[in-house]
Design an enzyme around this catalytic site. Structure first.
Site, PDB file in Angstrom:
ATOM      1  N   TYR A   1       0.692  -1.146  -0.059  1.00  0.00           N
ATOM      2  CA  TYR A   1       0.052   0.113   0.014  1.00  0.00           C
ATOM      3  C   TYR A   1       0.816   1.338   0.112  1.00  0.00           C
ATOM      4  CZ  TYR A   1      -4.387  -2.406   0.715  1.00  0.00           C
ATOM      5  OH  TYR A   1      -5.418  -3.403   0.615  1.00  0.00           O
TER       6      TYR A   1
ATOM      7  N   GLU B   1      -7.855  -7.400   5.299  1.00  0.00           N
ATOM      8  CA  GLU B   1      -7.207  -8.439   4.906  1.00  0.00           C
ATOM      9  C   GLU B   1      -6.380  -9.404   6.119  1.00  0.00           C
ATOM     10  OE1 GLU B   1      -4.864  -6.226   2.389  1.00  0.00           O
ATOM     11  OE2 GLU B   1      -6.876  -5.712   1.016  1.00  0.00           O
TER      12      GLU B   1
ATOM     13  N   VAL C   1     -18.319 -10.913 -10.179  1.00  0.00           N
ATOM     14  CA  VAL C   1     -17.851 -10.433 -11.799  1.00  0.00           C
ATOM     15  C   VAL C   1     -16.549 -11.126 -11.742  1.00  0.00           C
ATOM     16  CG1 VAL C   1     -17.261  -8.615 -12.956  1.00  0.00           C
ATOM     17  CG2 VAL C   1     -19.257  -8.182 -11.589  1.00  0.00           C
TER      18      VAL C   1
END
Length: 396
Positions: A98, A140, A385
């Protein structure tokens, strides 16, 4: 929660940042991959980079999160964050990455917007970024802890014990841990990431839904995708991987999972979107579920319909289940009202239905609209998706 000062600045600059996000995200990826080329070969999907869908997904997520912060400051967009966190966990994303993303993203923002990015504006958007990043890092970490893996250490070697051809372009792989340890727990609807070593040295990763839950094994089904590099991994798996070979496979992740209630269900899919639905049906049949289950599937034809026979068998085992199928180009006699695209307005959707959708984005949009018109609550419509989620924060 975004600070009051930053909220005002983000609200004022959101149109400018949002308007330029289409320039910012490609530049960000160019900078990121120039500095860290292995990220493109070993983490990011080269096909999605080539066609621009990953850039669109990132842009949509950033814009959606920033909009949520200023429009609904007391409500965190947990559904969006959960979906991203599960994807990241299946890839083994770590906290340190990150910081790398932040450096190159903000360099891209400054380059595109120039003098408009004052120190105050930069600080406000920095706050937005770290609110989103820290929320994802925390989610996470909990996913890694729940999975019983060290942070980011989600990969294990699995041996392919069997492969089955479902259709001309869909193959099912059954894998077992190479180390002999137990198969990790998985819930119907989840997926795994699969990493393959390609001839050019890249180690590309793709995610595949679990299409069944065999004993002491994981099962996933892969549709061969045409194009280069879009289909480089599916093509490799179809052509090069046989029983006895070893694959690197992640722990199962995914937040679109079959609920444990007893209310009616609708499982609607199109094309290869049938894979998670088949996993859900297999679970329902194996557990002797008495729930009302409506299956709806659309495909090109009978020969391209993966798990056609299995779907019929599972539905027959369930005491209160029915299946509806549409084919665009039927290969034999077929009802006229089931030729063409799926139309969920033609079927009876019981009150209190929880719906699960999987397929291409146009199918998802149409199916969701039809279900809303039928009275299904928005909160009870869940979707998956394949590939970058271009719907994040923009459900219609």
């Amino acid at each position: 929660m975004l600070s009051p000062k930053s909220t005002a600045l983000v609200r004022a600059t959101l149109p400018a940042v949002g308007g330029a996000i289409g320039e910012i995200t490609p530049l960000f990826y160019d900078k990121l991959f120039a500095a860290h080329p292995r990220l493109l070969s070993d983490l990011f999907n080269r096909g999605n980079q080539a066609d621009g869908s990953q850039q669109q997904a990132l842009a949509g997520a950033i814009a959606a999160f920033a909009t949520a912060l200023v429009e609904h400051p007391d409500v965190r967009p947990d559904a969006m964050l959960s979906r991203i966190a599960h994807k990241h966990a299946s890839l083994g994303v770590s906290r340190e990455q990150y910081t790398v993303v932040h450096r190159h993203l903000f360099a891209a923002i400054a380059e595109v917007l120039g003098d408009a990015v004052t120190p105050e504006v930069a600080a406000a958007w920095d706050e937005v970024y770290w609110l989103m990043a820290n929320a994802l890092i925390a989610l996470e970490a909990r996913l890694y802890e729940r999975a019983g893996v060290l942070r980011g250490a989600t990969w294990r070697p699995y041996v392919v014990t069997a492969r089955h051809r479902e259709t001309a372009d869909v193959t099912t792989f059954v894998v077992r841990p190479a180390d002999g340890r137990p198969v990790p727990a998985a819930r119907p609807g989840q997926y795994v990431s699969v990493q393959v070593a390609l001839p050019d040295g890249a180690r590309q990763i793709r995610q595949y839904s679990l299409s069944g839950l065999p004993e002491d094994a994981l099962q996933f089904s892969i549709k061969r995708v045409d194009g280069d590099p879009a289909g480089e991994v599916s093509g490799h798996l179809h052509e090069q991987v046989a029983a006895g070979d070893t694959l690197q496979v992640s722990h199962p992740f995914g937040d679109v999972v079959l609920d444990d209630g007893d209310g009616p269900l609708l499982l609607a899919s199109a094309g290869i979107g049938c894979t998670p639905m088949t996993g859900m049906l297999a679970h329902l049949a194996a557990t002797g579920s008495t729930r009302r289950v409506v299956v709806a599937h659309a495909d090109r034809s009978e020969s391209t319909h993966a798990f056609r026979a299995e779907t019929g068998q599972f539905v027959a085992k369930l005491p209160d289940a029915v299946a509806h199928v549409w084919y665009e180009r039927p290969e034999g006699a077929w009802p006229a009202d089931r030729t063409g695209f799926a139309d969920l307005s033609l079927i009876d959707v019981p009150a209190g239905t929880t719906a699960y959708l999987c397929g291409p984005l146009p199918f998802l949009r149409a199916a969701r609209a039809q279900l809303l018109a039928a009275g299904v609550a928005p909160a009870d419509i869940h979707y998956e998706v394949f590939g970058p989620d271009l719907w994040l924060g923009a459900e219609a």
